[in-house]
Design a protein around this motif. Structure first.
Motif, PDB file in Angstrom:
ATOM      1  N   SER A 179      42.190 -27.743  71.834  1.00  0.00           N
ATOM      2  CA  SER A 179      43.317 -26.972  71.711  1.00  0.00           C
ATOM      3  C   SER A 179      42.992 -25.424  71.354  1.00  0.00           C
ATOM      4  O   SER A 179      43.960 -24.599  71.161  1.00  0.00           O
ATOM      5  CB  SER A 179      44.343 -27.557  71.044  1.00  0.00           C
ATOM      6  OG  SER A 179      44.847 -28.685  71.493  1.00  0.00           O
ATOM      7  N   HIS A 212      42.601 -32.836  72.221  1.00  0.00           N
ATOM      8  CA  HIS A 212      43.635 -31.867  72.249  1.00  0.00           C
ATOM      9  C   HIS A 212      44.833 -32.313  71.564  1.00  0.00           C
ATOM     10  O   HIS A 212      44.984 -33.559  71.354  1.00  0.00           O
ATOM     11  CB  HIS A 212      44.230 -31.622  73.641  1.00  0.00           C
ATOM     12  CG  HIS A 212      43.169 -31.472  74.960  1.00  0.00           C
ATOM     13  ND1 HIS A 212      43.035 -32.486  75.991  1.00  0.00           N
ATOM     14  CD2 HIS A 212      42.067 -30.480  74.942  1.00  0.00           C
ATOM     15  CE1 HIS A 212      42.099 -32.136  76.680  1.00  0.00           C
ATOM     16  NE2 HIS A 212      41.433 -31.209  76.144  1.00  0.00           N
ATOM     17  N   PRO A 218      45.699 -28.079  76.956  1.00  0.00           N
ATOM     18  CA  PRO A 218      44.371 -28.262  76.667  1.00  0.00           C
ATOM     19  C   PRO A 218      43.956 -26.743  76.906  1.00  0.00           C
ATOM     20  O   PRO A 218      43.927 -26.010  77.976  1.00  0.00           O
ATOM     21  CB  PRO A 218      43.490 -29.279  77.674  1.00  0.00           C
ATOM     22  CG  PRO A 218      44.740 -29.796  78.213  1.00  0.00           C
ATOM     23  CD  PRO A 218      46.175 -29.213  77.911  1.00  0.00           C
ATOM     24  N   SER A 221      37.481 -27.948  77.359  1.00  0.00           N
ATOM     25  CA  SER A 221      37.197 -29.632  77.951  1.00  0.00           C
ATOM     26  C   SER A 221      35.632 -29.537  77.632  1.00  0.00           C
ATOM     27  O   SER A 221      35.134 -28.652  77.771  1.00  0.00           O
ATOM     28  CB  SER A 221      38.077 -29.876  78.940  1.00  0.00           C
ATOM     29  OG  SER A 221      37.464 -28.926  80.257  1.00  0.00           O
TER      30      SER A 221
END
Ligand code: NAD
Length: 268
Positions: A179, A212, A218, A221
């Motif tokens: 996040s 997340h 999000p 990743s």
């Protein structure tokens, strides 16, 4: 009036740093956490001498310039406590402290640094002394960015993080924060210290989890550039790298896959 003047003098003498002062009752907290850990959390360590540990911790920094800490200052303390995490059970984290700790609380055989004796004792505490005094400074301590990086708290965490990483073996895990824009940050303790002190002769895989916050969009990743950076560093070091985003379609783990930190804590 006299009392007021004294108080003013007292605090102005000690407010020389920009960071929070030593934690109140530091010595007592260290001792209590040590007993709690060695007697109740990990009774295999019940023979450790908590009074000696408390004393070695205090001697590392007391009466010293709080901006001139070195690893050597902590050597007597390190000698009393060696890290003992079984293979495949080490969990690193970066910007995910709470989540990583919830994870190891549920998966009790796993260990973050704060699930080992020294990490457990020192977590969330602050400490510093001063030259020419046997007292701790409860008013202020050097801030790691605003005053000096070689303060006793930063040097302690760098050293115990290094030892924690050096001792890891088998598959090791890291919980990263998807996040924020850079889930992997080269300047974090994980990126600066832990990654570089994994021993490729002992550690064969680094398993990253990019988690997340639920309900948040999000920002990073496994396919993002910061994780690619981590993958590159790890593969250069001859360690295998795997990465999982915290996605899961809610079915049983037919493939025998390990549940992620989030899956261990929440049912779908
Ligand atoms: P992070 O950026 O989330 O930082 C963790 C904590 O350490 C934060 O409170 C941060 O303010 C502080 N911190 C970071 N670098 C510091 C420094 N040089 N001096 C003083 N405080 C500092 O994550 P990270 O930096 O990657 O550190 C987490 C990893 O390193 C974990 O894997 C853990 O093993 C170890 N570690 C733990 C602690 C702790 O407070 N329990 C602190 C540092 C490192």
């Amino acid at each position: 009036v006299v009392v007021g003047v004294r108080m003013w003098r007292h605090s102005s003498e000690h407010m020389k740093w920009n960071g929070t002062g030593s934690t109140a009752h530091f010595q007592e907290i260290v001792l209590e956490r040590c007993y709690n850990y060695t007697q109740l959390v990990q009774p295999e360590l019940r023979d450790r001498d908590c009074q000696k540990i408390r004393e070695a911790f205090r001697n590392a920094f007391i009466s010293k310039d709080p901006c001139s800490a070195t690893e050597e200052d902590y050597h007597p303390l390190m000698k009393l406590v060696n890290p003992t995490v079984p293979c495949d059970k080490t969990v690193f984290w970066s910007k995910t402290k709470e989540l990583a700790h919830q994870y190891t609380k549920v998966q009790r055989e796993l260990f973050t640094l704060e699930d080992t004796l020294l990490g457990y004792i020192a977590d969330d505490l602050n400490w510093c002394g001063d030259t020419g005094s046997y007292e701790m400074n409860y008013q202020s301590c050097p801030h790691w960015k605003k005053d000096c990086s070689n303060n006793f708290v930063s040097v302690f965490w760098d050293l115990v993080s290094k030892r924690f990483a050096e001792n890891a073996c088998g598959v090791v895990q890291v919980v990263l924060n998807g996040s924020i824009s850079n889930a992997f940050d080269r300047k974090s303790t994980f990126g600066r210290v832990e990654v570089h002190n994994l021993n490729p002769m002992k550690v064969h895989t680094l398993q990253a989890w990019v988690i997340h916050d639920l309900g948040k969009f999000p920002s990073d990743s496994c396919s993002g550039s910061s994780i690619n950076d981590l993958k590159w560093i790890i593969m250069q070091r001859n360690i295998k790298f795997t990465c999982q985003d915290n996605y899961r379609d809610c079915g049983p783990f037919a493939d025998g896959r390990q549940p992620s930190p989030r899956e261990s804590m929440t049912s779908c």
